[in-house]
Structures are given as structure tokens and as C-alpha cells.
Design a protein around this motif. Structure first.
Motif, PDB file in Angstrom:
ATOM      1  N   LEU A 114       0.805  -1.172  -0.047  1.00 16.14           N
ATOM      2  CA  LEU A 114      -0.038  -0.037  -0.017  1.00 16.14           C
ATOM      3  C   LEU A 114       0.857   1.179   0.019  1.00 16.14           C
ATOM      4  CD1 LEU A 114      -2.790   1.443   0.134  1.00 16.14           C
ATOM      5  CD2 LEU A 114      -2.720   1.021   2.752  1.00 16.14           C
ATOM      6  N   SER A 115       2.077   1.116   0.760  1.00 15.21           N
ATOM      7  CA  SER A 115       2.807   2.251   0.706  1.00 15.21           C
ATOM      8  C   SER A 115       3.535   2.516  -0.557  1.00 15.21           C
ATOM      9  CB  SER A 115       3.965   2.288   1.846  1.00 15.21           C
ATOM     10  OG  SER A 115       4.762   1.081   1.654  1.00 15.21           O
ATOM     11  N   ALA A 116       3.773   1.594  -1.249  1.00 15.34           N
ATOM     12  CA  ALA A 116       4.438   1.723  -2.455  1.00 15.34           C
ATOM     13  C   ALA A 116       3.459   2.100  -3.752  1.00 15.34           C
ATOM     14  CB  ALA A 116       5.010   0.408  -3.172  1.00 15.34           C
ATOM     15  N   GLN A 117       2.242   1.732  -3.280  1.00 12.30           N
ATOM     16  CA  GLN A 117       1.209   2.202  -4.368  1.00 12.30           C
ATOM     17  C   GLN A 117       0.872   3.677  -4.204  1.00 12.30           C
ATOM     18  OE1 GLN A 117      -0.122   0.560  -6.711  1.00 12.30           O
ATOM     19  NE2 GLN A 117      -1.656   1.893  -7.492  1.00 12.30           N
ATOM     20  N   TYR A 118       0.840   3.996  -2.735  1.00 12.75           N
ATOM     21  CA  TYR A 118       0.557   5.456  -2.344  1.00 12.75           C
ATOM     22  C   TYR A 118       1.831   6.396  -3.158  1.00 12.75           C
ATOM     23  CZ  TYR A 118       0.030   9.613   0.271  1.00 12.75           C
ATOM     24  OH  TYR A 118      -0.062  10.895   0.828  1.00 12.75           O
ATOM     25  N   SER A 119       2.990   5.895  -2.985  1.00 18.26           N
ATOM     26  CA  SER A 119       3.940   6.764  -3.312  1.00 18.26           C
ATOM     27  C   SER A 119       3.997   6.846  -4.613  1.00 18.26           C
ATOM     28  CB  SER A 119       5.385   5.933  -3.121  1.00 18.26           C
ATOM     29  OG  SER A 119       5.360   5.996  -1.386  1.00 18.26           O
ATOM     30  N   LYS A 120       3.483   5.549  -5.632  1.00 21.52           N
ATOM     31  CA  LYS A 120       3.536   5.854  -6.997  1.00 21.52           C
ATOM     32  C   LYS A 120       2.547   6.752  -7.369  1.00 21.52           C
ATOM     33  CE  LYS A 120       2.407   2.760 -10.985  1.00 21.52           C
ATOM     34  NZ  LYS A 120       1.854   1.433 -11.147  1.00 21.52           N
ATOM     35  N   VAL A 121       1.271   6.745  -6.801  1.00 21.16           N
ATOM     36  CA  VAL A 121       0.268   7.743  -7.077  1.00 21.16           C
ATOM     37  C   VAL A 121       0.605   9.050  -6.981  1.00 21.16           C
ATOM     38  CG1 VAL A 121      -2.223   8.207  -6.822  1.00 21.16           C
ATOM     39  CG2 VAL A 121      -1.568   6.048  -6.816  1.00 21.16           C
ATOM     40  N   ASN A 122       1.072   9.205  -5.748  1.00 24.57           N
ATOM     41  CA  ASN A 122       1.549  10.686  -5.313  1.00 24.57           C
ATOM     42  C   ASN A 122       2.661  11.154  -6.297  1.00 24.57           C
ATOM     43  OD1 ASN A 122       1.483  12.757  -3.576  1.00 24.57           O
ATOM     44  ND2 ASN A 122       3.087  11.952  -1.978  1.00 24.57           N
ATOM     45  N   LEU A 123       3.635  10.193  -6.841  1.00 26.98           N
ATOM     46  CA  LEU A 123       4.719  10.774  -7.499  1.00 26.98           C
ATOM     47  C   LEU A 123       4.035  11.060  -8.933  1.00 26.98           C
ATOM     48  CD1 LEU A 123       7.614   8.535  -6.694  1.00 26.98           C
ATOM     49  CD2 LEU A 123       7.431  11.162  -6.455  1.00 26.98           C
ATOM     50  N   ILE A 124       3.078  10.370  -9.444  1.00 28.25           N
ATOM     51  CA  ILE A 124       2.513  10.432 -10.655  1.00 28.25           C
ATOM     52  C   ILE A 124       1.772  11.843 -10.743  1.00 28.25           C
ATOM     53  CG2 ILE A 124       0.415   9.814 -12.208  1.00 28.25           C
ATOM     54  CD1 ILE A 124       1.566   6.789 -11.750  1.00 28.25           C
ATOM     55  N   ILE A 125       0.940  12.218  -9.449  1.00 29.33           N
ATOM     56  CA  ILE A 125       0.065  13.254  -9.351  1.00 29.33           C
ATOM     57  C   ILE A 125       1.175  14.545  -9.565  1.00 29.33           C
ATOM     58  CG2 ILE A 125      -1.183  14.555  -7.757  1.00 29.33           C
ATOM     59  CD1 ILE A 125      -2.659  12.175  -7.095  1.00 29.33           C
ATOM     60  N   ALA A 126       2.110  14.332  -8.420  1.00 27.30           N
ATOM     61  CA  ALA A 126       3.283  15.272  -8.385  1.00 27.30           C
ATOM     62  C   ALA A 126       3.742  15.778  -9.693  1.00 27.30           C
ATOM     63  CB  ALA A 126       4.030  15.099  -7.349  1.00 27.30           C
ATOM     64  N   ILE A 127       4.355  14.685 -10.384  1.00 31.91           N
ATOM     65  CA  ILE A 127       5.089  15.081 -11.681  1.00 31.91           C
ATOM     66  C   ILE A 127       4.116  15.663 -12.633  1.00 31.91           C
ATOM     67  CG2 ILE A 127       5.840  13.921 -13.650  1.00 31.91           C
ATOM     68  CD1 ILE A 127       7.215  11.800 -11.521  1.00 31.91           C
ATOM     69  N   LEU A 155      11.234  16.421  -6.131  1.00 35.62           N
ATOM     70  CA  LEU A 155      10.822  14.811  -6.314  1.00 35.62           C
ATOM     71  C   LEU A 155      11.758  13.984  -5.559  1.00 35.62           C
ATOM     72  CD1 LEU A 155       9.858  15.034 -10.147  1.00 35.62           C
ATOM     73  CD2 LEU A 155       8.389  14.953  -8.299  1.00 35.62           C
ATOM     74  N   ILE A 156      12.969  14.125  -5.456  1.00 36.12           N
ATOM     75  CA  ILE A 156      13.831  13.169  -4.624  1.00 36.12           C
ATOM     76  C   ILE A 156      13.302  13.407  -3.071  1.00 36.12           C
ATOM     77  CG2 ILE A 156      16.086  12.997  -3.859  1.00 36.12           C
ATOM     78  CD1 ILE A 156      17.047  13.942  -6.658  1.00 36.12           C
ATOM     79  N   VAL A 157      13.094  14.623  -2.810  1.00 26.86           N
ATOM     80  CA  VAL A 157      12.885  14.549  -1.433  1.00 26.86           C
ATOM     81  C   VAL A 157      11.472  14.105  -1.030  1.00 26.86           C
ATOM     82  CG1 VAL A 157      12.222  16.299   0.661  1.00 26.86           C
ATOM     83  CG2 VAL A 157      14.135  16.810  -0.951  1.00 26.86           C
ATOM     84  N   LEU A 158      10.669  14.021  -1.935  1.00 23.63           N
ATOM     85  CA  LEU A 158       9.254  13.506  -1.724  1.00 23.63           C
ATOM     86  C   LEU A 158       9.345  11.994  -1.832  1.00 23.63           C
ATOM     87  CD1 LEU A 158       6.211  13.907  -1.812  1.00 23.63           C
ATOM     88  CD2 LEU A 158       6.251  14.039  -4.504  1.00 23.63           C
ATOM     89  N   ILE A 179      12.108  10.302  -0.990  1.00 25.74           N
ATOM     90  CA  ILE A 179      12.818   9.842   0.303  1.00 25.74           C
ATOM     91  C   ILE A 179      11.692   9.805   1.456  1.00 25.74           C
ATOM     92  CG2 ILE A 179      14.434  10.323   2.001  1.00 25.74           C
ATOM     93  CD1 ILE A 179      16.175  11.394  -0.258  1.00 25.74           C
ATOM     94  N   ALA A 180      10.911  11.057   1.393  1.00 28.26           N
ATOM     95  CA  ALA A 180       9.903  11.278   2.652  1.00 28.26           C
ATOM     96  C   ALA A 180       8.920   9.995   2.420  1.00 28.26           C
ATOM     97  CB  ALA A 180       9.308  12.582   2.433  1.00 28.26           C
ATOM     98  N   ASN A 181       8.259   9.786   1.282  1.00 21.17           N
ATOM     99  CA  ASN A 181       7.403   8.780   1.152  1.00 21.17           C
ATOM    100  C   ASN A 181       8.046   7.335   1.587  1.00 21.17           C
ATOM    101  OD1 ASN A 181       5.412  10.299   0.267  1.00 21.17           O
ATOM    102  ND2 ASN A 181       5.657   9.808  -2.032  1.00 21.17           N
ATOM    103  N   ARG A 182       9.319   7.185   1.321  1.00 19.30           N
ATOM    104  CA  ARG A 182       9.744   5.887   1.619  1.00 19.30           C
ATOM    105  C   ARG A 182      10.062   5.668   3.144  1.00 19.30           C
ATOM    106  NH1 ARG A 182      15.169   2.971  -1.220  1.00 19.30           N
ATOM    107  NH2 ARG A 182      15.338   1.075   0.254  1.00 19.30           N
ATOM    108  N   TYR A 183      10.644   6.620   3.828  1.00 21.36           N
ATOM    109  CA  TYR A 183      11.015   6.667   5.212  1.00 21.36           C
ATOM    110  C   TYR A 183       9.871   7.020   6.109  1.00 21.36           C
ATOM    111  CZ  TYR A 183      15.498   5.505   3.409  1.00 21.36           C
ATOM    112  OH  TYR A 183      16.864   4.822   2.785  1.00 21.36           O
ATOM    113  N   ILE A 184       9.227   8.092   5.852  1.00 20.89           N
ATOM    114  CA  ILE A 184       8.196   8.494   6.911  1.00 20.89           C
ATOM    115  C   ILE A 184       7.159   7.741   6.699  1.00 20.89           C
ATOM    116  CG2 ILE A 184       6.807  10.715   7.363  1.00 20.89           C
ATOM    117  CD1 ILE A 184       8.864  12.484   6.357  1.00 20.89           C
TER     118      ILE A 184
END
Length: 416
Positions: A3-16, A144-147, A149-154
Motif C-alpha cells: 500500500l505504501s508503494a502504491q501510495y508513493s506511486k500515485v503521489n509521484l504521478i500526481i506530483a509530476i 521529487l527526490i525529497v518526496l 525519500i519522505a514517502n519511503r521512510y516517513i
């Protein structure tokens, strides 16, 4: 995907996507502002030329206006609106061409109208836009890099209570007296999930204990009268004064009582298997067990004149000796009971599978229903639980038990 990976993926797609659209708008806005500044400079230049002509009553020379390139063309037009457009600027210093911005307007001198065109260089402005764009891209990449890293660890830290709950549920054993040990969390949703899981596990364990107690008590209470009935029937059968009709009826009652006893034991065994209550595991050699069972069933096999063909390799497994004995017994019973007189049983044991094949009914059995409880043929005298028990034993040890019918042979195959 987690779920965290899916959330990060969606979050990155929206951000990009947002940054891409915003970048286009941002670039267009900067370019518009830069062109507007150039247009303002061109307006100043054309007005300066107009003042120069009105003051000196002559057209200016090209060098009179710094590096701006000015041209005058006679025209018959009486009026001409000022018009801005992109043009090519010829640099006198570098002797090259580059992008430029131009304005055209009407100049009157001594009754003659001229179309004046002023071209200025856009190089400095474009360089500025490129620098701003580059800085924006760098900042976007950093964001994007900070995002990421934040998604992965936080996020991993935020989801830690969830994974703890999941791990506890995977290891949950209904027969274990220990309660779940869930971490405290400040997140309300996970706190509610902890409470729901603890409440659910408590109810499940209570229901299990009640069911276990009821099953054991019911089994014990049923076995007592069955044993009494069997004992009385044994006494009656030995009575020499019985008539043949009475003897036949007593035999029927005796058979039904034995079937009831077997049914009671089978149902109790199913409960133990399904709840993983048989834990006496050991390293077993299947080849030795099958050879031992061949000796035990030899008399029954010979009574139906059944031929046995076997090819057995050494195969060690870690399982309960009690359950594996029941599994092999059920496979032998099934192959003998449903076989034809003068039929055949074939047994193959390799390192990866155990196969029992037997002749019998020429019709294929229903492979979906054959392992269900109380599924049996109309002529069968069994309880209808033998293959169900075999299937459950295989499931407990992650073996795959399957049925097939080919070339008049019913095949039961266990894949280890």
C-alpha cells in the motif's frame, strides 16, 4: 504491491503531472513577460525614431540607435497600426544571426510615409529564460527526490503499526493461550484497528474453546453408549438360540453402530486437523510406511485378488506419524474398496510425488466434489470422510492432493 508503494506511486504521478503542467504555464508566463519587456523597449525605440525624424527632418542612420537594426520602406499607406513580431537579428559584432523581436510602424517625413521596422536581439532575454528554467528544473528534481525519500521512510514509519498487526495476524494461532501483543500508536485509525483485532481474536478464541469443549464432550459422551451397544450386541451374537432373521438384524445393527463409531472418530479427527491440534512431528520415510501398509492390507488385497504394482523411492518428510498413517490408510482403503475383483493397484513414490492408481468404475469422478465431506457413491459403505481427511492432512503440510482419471485408472496424486 504494498500500500505504501502504491501510495508513493500515485503521489509521484500526481506530483509530476502537476509540476509538468505548472512548468509549462510557468515557462509560458516568463516568456510572455520577457516578450512584453522587449515590446516595451521596441515602443520606446519607435517613439524615439519618431521624435528624431520630427526634430531633424531626416531619417536616422542605422548606427544612430546603438545596435538596434532599423529599416525604412516607402509606403502608400496613410495609417498603419504598430505590429510586434519575431524576426531574425543579424549581430554585427559576432557576425551571426540570432533570434530577435521586431516592431513595425508608420513614419511620415516631408509628406512621404515610410514603414519603419526596428529589430532588437532576444539573446539576453532567452538566456535569462533558460537560466530560470534550468533553476526551476533543478528545484523540481530536488523536490521529487525529497518526496520519494519522505514517502519511503516517513510513510514506512507511519505504516509500522499496520505491519505489526499484519504480522501478528499471520502468526495468530487459535489454540495458543497467549494474546496478541500490539504496539500502542498515536494514529486513531490504527488504534481502532488494534481494538477491533484484539476484540475479534478474543471472541474467536472463546468460540474455539467452546467448540473444542463441546466436540470433545460430545465425542466422549457418544462413545460411551456406542461402546455399551457394541458390547451388548457382541453378547447377543454369541446367543445360539437366535433365529437367522434375528441374527441378520443384529448384524445390521452391529454394522450401523460400527459405522457410527467410525463417523464420530472421523469428525473428531477433522476438528483436530483443521485446528492444527496434532503437533507430534518427526522425520518419516514414506517408503517404509507404504511397505508396512502393504503388509497390513495384504489379506484384504488378496481377498479381492487385486494385483499390486509399486515403484518406491526413498522420500523423507517432516510430519506427524499419526496423520501420515491415516493418510496412507485412507489411500489404500479407497484403492481397495472401490476396486474391481482381479483389479490392479499401482503405487509410485518419487522425490516429488506419491501416486495411487486403481481400476474400478469406468466413469470419471467429480474432481470438485470428491474431496468434500460426505461425498460418496451410493454403493459405498464408508463414512464419506476418508478423502476429506486425506485432503486436510495434505493441506496442513502444504502438499497438493489431486484426482484424475485416465486409461481406466482412477489416480490420486500427492505433490510434495
Amino acid at each position: 504491491m504494498k500500500l505504501s508503494a502504491q501510495y508513493s506511486k500515485v503521489n509521484l504521478i500526481i506530483a509530476i503531472s502537476i509540476l509538468f503542467i505548472a512548468g509549462i504555464v510557468y515557462y509560458a508566463t516568463i516568456n510572455y513577460i520577457a516578450n512584453d519587456q522587449l515590446d516595451s523597449s521596441l515602443v520606446d525605440e519607435i517613439e524615439e525614431i519618431t521624435r528624431y525624424v520630427n526634430l531633424n527632418q531626416r531619417l536616422p542612420k542605422p548606427m544612430d540607435f546603438d545596435e538596434d537594426q532599423t529599416s525604412f520602406t516607402p509606403t502608400d499607406q496613410k495609417t498603419m497600426p504598430r505590429f510586434f513580431f519575431d524576426a531574425t537579428y543579424h549581430s554585427p559584432r559576432e557576425k551571426s544571426t540570432e533570434a530577435g523581436r521586431a516592431i513595425s510602424g508608420l513614419i511620415s517625413l516631408k509628406g512621404v510615409n515610410y514603414k519603419a521596422v526596428v529589430v532588437i536581439s532576444k539573446e539576453a532575454t532567452e538566456n535569462l529564460v533558460q537560466v530560470i528554467t534550468l533553476i526551476t528544473l533543478v528545484l523540481t528534481a530536488i523536490l521529487l527526490i525529497v518526496l520519494v525519500i519522505a514517502n519511503r521512510y516517513i510513510l514506512d514509519g507511519l505504516w509500522k503499526p499496520f505491519y505489526n498487526i499484519l504480522q501478528q495476524l499471520k502468526a495468530f494461532n487459535i489454540s495458543d493461550a497467549n494474546t496478541l501483543n500490539l504496539d500502542e500508536t498515536e494514529i486513531d485509525e490504527f488504534g481502532e484497528l488494534n481494538s477491533a483485532v484484539l476484540s475479534m481474536s478474543s471472541r474467536v478464541k472463546n468460540d474455539y474453546q467452546n467448540l473444542k469443549t463441546f466436540t470433545e464432550n460430545a465425542s466422549h459422551e457418544m462413545m460411551t453408549p456406542i461402546a455399551v451397544i457394541t458390547s451388548k450386541l457382541d453378547t447377543l451374537i454369541q446367543d445360539e438360540t437366535l433365529k437367522s432373521e434375528q441374527y441378520a438384524q443384529i448384524n445390521d445393527i452391529y454394522a450401523a453402530t460400527n459405522k457410527l463409531a467410525r463417523l464420530n472418530q472421523s469428525l473428531l479427527l477433522l476438528v483436530k486437523i483443521e485446528n492444527n491440534l496434532v503437533q507430534d512431528t518427526a522425520i518419516l520415510n514414506l517408503k517404509d510406511i507404504i511397505i508396512e501398509k502393504l503388509h497390513q492390507f495384504n489379506e484384504l488385497i488378496q481377498s479381492k485378488n487385486i494385483g499390486v504394482i509399486h515403484t518406491l523411492a526413498d522420500k523423507e518428510i517432516t510430519a506427524s506419524k499419526y496423520l501420515i498413517d491415516i493418510l496412507i490408510n485412507n489411500l489404500f482403503n479407497n484403492a481397495i474398496r472401490h476396486n474391481n475383483p482381479y483389479g490392479t493397484i499401482r503405487i509410485y513414490l518419487t522425490n516429488t510425488q506419491l501416486v495411487f492408481q486403481n481400476t474400478g468404475d469406468e466413469n470419471r469422478l467429480n474432481s470438485r466434489e470428491i474431496f468434500e465431506r460426505f461425498q460418496k457413491s451410493k454403493t459405498s459403505e464408508g463414512t464419506g470422510l476418508g478423502l476429506t481427511i486425506a485432503k486436510n492432512i495434505c493441506n496442513q503440510y502444504n502438499f497438493k492432493l489431486s484426482y484424475d482419471f485416465e486409461t481406466s485408472l482412477h489416480t490420486f496424486q500427492i505433490d510434495f
